[in-house]
Design an enzyme around this catalytic site. Structure first.
Site, mmCIF file in Angstrom:
data_model
loop_
_atom_site.group_PDB
_atom_site.id
_atom_site.type_symbol
_atom_site.label_atom_id
_atom_site.label_comp_id
_atom_site.label_asym_id
_atom_site.label_seq_id
_atom_site.Cartn_x
_atom_site.Cartn_y
_atom_site.Cartn_z
ATOM 1 N N THR A 174 16.627 -10.972 2.302
ATOM 2 C CA THR A 174 15.591 -11.038 1.274
ATOM 3 C C THR A 174 14.211 -10.944 1.918
ATOM 4 O O THR A 174 14.074 -10.960 3.137
ATOM 5 C CB THR A 174 15.717 -12.328 0.451
ATOM 6 O OG1 THR A 174 14.876 -12.226 -0.706
ATOM 7 C CG2 THR A 174 15.323 -13.545 1.257
ATOM 8 N N GLU A 222 2.674 10.068 -5.369
ATOM 9 C CA GLU A 222 3.123 11.399 -4.965
ATOM 10 C C GLU A 222 2.301 11.992 -3.825
ATOM 11 O O GLU A 222 2.584 13.116 -3.408
ATOM 12 C CB GLU A 222 3.042 12.361 -6.158
ATOM 13 C CG GLU A 222 3.956 12.017 -7.306
ATOM 14 C CD GLU A 222 3.841 12.984 -8.467
ATOM 15 O OE1 GLU A 222 4.677 12.890 -9.382
ATOM 16 O OE2 GLU A 222 2.926 13.843 -8.478
ATOM 17 N N HIS A 229 10.262 10.989 -1.383
ATOM 18 C CA HIS A 229 8.822 10.929 -1.146
ATOM 19 C C HIS A 229 8.477 11.041 0.338
ATOM 20 O O HIS A 229 9.354 11.214 1.187
ATOM 21 C CB HIS A 229 8.251 9.675 -1.787
ATOM 22 C CG HIS A 229 8.250 9.738 -3.289
ATOM 23 N ND1 HIS A 229 7.579 8.834 -4.081
ATOM 24 C CD2 HIS A 229 8.829 10.605 -4.144
ATOM 25 C CE1 HIS A 229 7.747 9.140 -5.354
ATOM 26 N NE2 HIS A 229 8.510 10.208 -5.418
ATOM 27 N N ASN A 274 10.163 -10.472 -10.997
ATOM 28 C CA ASN A 274 10.809 -10.442 -9.684
ATOM 29 C C ASN A 274 10.963 -8.981 -9.294
ATOM 30 O O ASN A 274 11.937 -8.317 -9.661
ATOM 31 C CB ASN A 274 12.159 -11.142 -9.693
ATOM 32 C CG ASN A 274 12.802 -11.128 -8.307
ATOM 33 O OD1 ASN A 274 12.196 -10.699 -7.337
ATOM 34 N ND2 ASN A 274 14.033 -11.579 -8.223
#
Length: 390
Positions: free
Chosen positions: A28, A161, A187, A246
């Site tokens: 996490t 972008e 990307h 979250n």
């Protein structure tokens, strides 16, 4: 496929970084995210980076943060100026927070917001602009920033972008009060999914950090201006101050991002070399309108608009591209005004329409660019288009 829309950019370094995190068993948000945020912000010369799980989430928390500023917060019903051509999640957070969208047409050559329409879009209720650099090509961010400053407007720069694009020696994604990036598979750098907000404003940074993780205070510095600490540390660790989300990223994504960031300058250089060849092959051909470079594009992809004055048959072109094993798709999300979801929006179209965005929607498409040499693919693209458009 001979010419893919998107291709992987990972090497052994990214795989090793991912394995390092898996082996640690700590997955996490933690030290890797913190390190990536600092490195990414430093690359762009920004003070703060707040990583999230997608570029869409970056737009969401950037919009949300402006509603919780202590001074001059946005309010439901305020107006925000946006371009007619972009991806859906440029707009959705604005609608979700009750803003009224003022859609402006695009410049058909650059595919970006037409700055000449900013004055026409402005009303006493205008509070913000969301500017987008389409597919690596810088929008007129210098003009838009000056307009925002003149009229006291917030500026969100959606740079999802156009990572590593530049305008007048300044990196895109640094002109706004809040600036957003995406690390999606296709990307400029990829962390699988992922995004980030950059800002130089301490308050906005803390608001974004809190909104990212449940609206709590755990990730905020002790001297944060958005809340006052109390004496009970047991309570402080789970203290909620904002109606947050979250949208946290994972350690594995950040670790991969750190390796990708090291490669970004090289990736961009290759993309720009491919762009030069594309411009040589299709530039100046009256059958096609290709994106006019403003500043230094980071060349996410290559757009082609079939010149409507020649009454082209786009279906015939698409059939030929498919037979040649060339991938293609709509330009970003096309003219957003043409999508069904607008029935849920409060909006107005400046000048009553967006004819240039319609042309891009009806006659345009894009093909991929990659951080490796694609000369054979571009030459086949040119040959196919030249033949089918005779």
């Amino acid at each position: 496929m001979f010419y893919e829309l998107a291709a992987p950019s990972w090497g052994e370094e990214e795989i090793a970084a991912a394995k390092r995190v898996i082996d640690s068993t700590f997955t996490t948000m933690g030290a890797e995210v913190k390190a990536f945020e600092a490195e990414f912000a430093a690359y762009f010369g920004a003070k703060h980076g707040i990583m999230v799980n997608s570029g869409s989430s970056a737009n969401l928390i950037a919009t949300a943060a402006l509603f919780y500023k202590k001074e001059r917060p946005l309010q439901r019903g305020d107006e925000v100026i946006v371009p007619a051509l972009s991806w859906a999640t440029t707009y959705h957070p604005l609608q979700q927070y009750g803003l009224r969208l003022k859609f402006t047409d695009i410049d058909l050559q650059t595919l970006n917001m037409a700055p000449s329409l900013l004055e026409k879009a402005l009303t006493p209720k205008t509070r913000a602009i969301v500017a987008v650099s389409i597919l690596g090509n810088p929008a007129a961010m210098d003009v838009i920033r000056a307009f925002a400053d003149k009229h006291g407007l917030y500026l969100i720069e959606d740079n999802c972008e156009s990572m590593d694009a530049e305008l007048n020696g300044k990196k895109c994604g640094t002109f706004g009060d809040l600036n957003t990036f995406s690390f999606f598979f296709s990307h400029h750098i990829s962390t699988m999914e992922g995004g980030i907000v950059l800002t130089d404003d301490d308050e906005l940074a803390d608001l974004c950090r809190s909104m990212r993780a449940h609206g709590w205070t755990r990730d905020l510095p002790p001297d944060s201006s958005i809340y006052s600490r109390k004496s009970n540390d047991h309570y402080e660790a789970y203290r909620f101050i904002l109606p947050g989300y979250n949208v946290r990223p994972l350690e594995i994504e950040a670790a991969i991002g750190r390796e990708q960031l090291k490669k970004l300058p090289g990736f961009t250089a290759i993309r720009r070399k491919n762009l030069q060849l594309f411009q040589q092959l299709l530039g100046g051909d009256e059958r096609f309108i290709i994106q006019k470079e403003n500043g230094k594009s980071s060349a996410f992809s290559f757009t082609v608009i079939l010149n409507p004055a020649r009454n082209p048959d786009r279906n015939k072109v698409f059939k030929a591209l498919g037979e040649a094993d060339i991938g293609f798709r709509i330009i970003t999300g096309g003219n957003f005004l043409r999508h069904d979801v607008l029935k849920h929006y409060d909006y107005e179209v400046v000048n009553g329409g967006a004819p240039n965005a319609d042309i891009a929607h009806d006659y345009g498409f894009f093909v991929g660019n990659h951080p490796f040499d694609i000369e054979p693919q571009l030459r086949r693209l040119h040959d196919v288009l030249d033949h089918v458009c005779r």
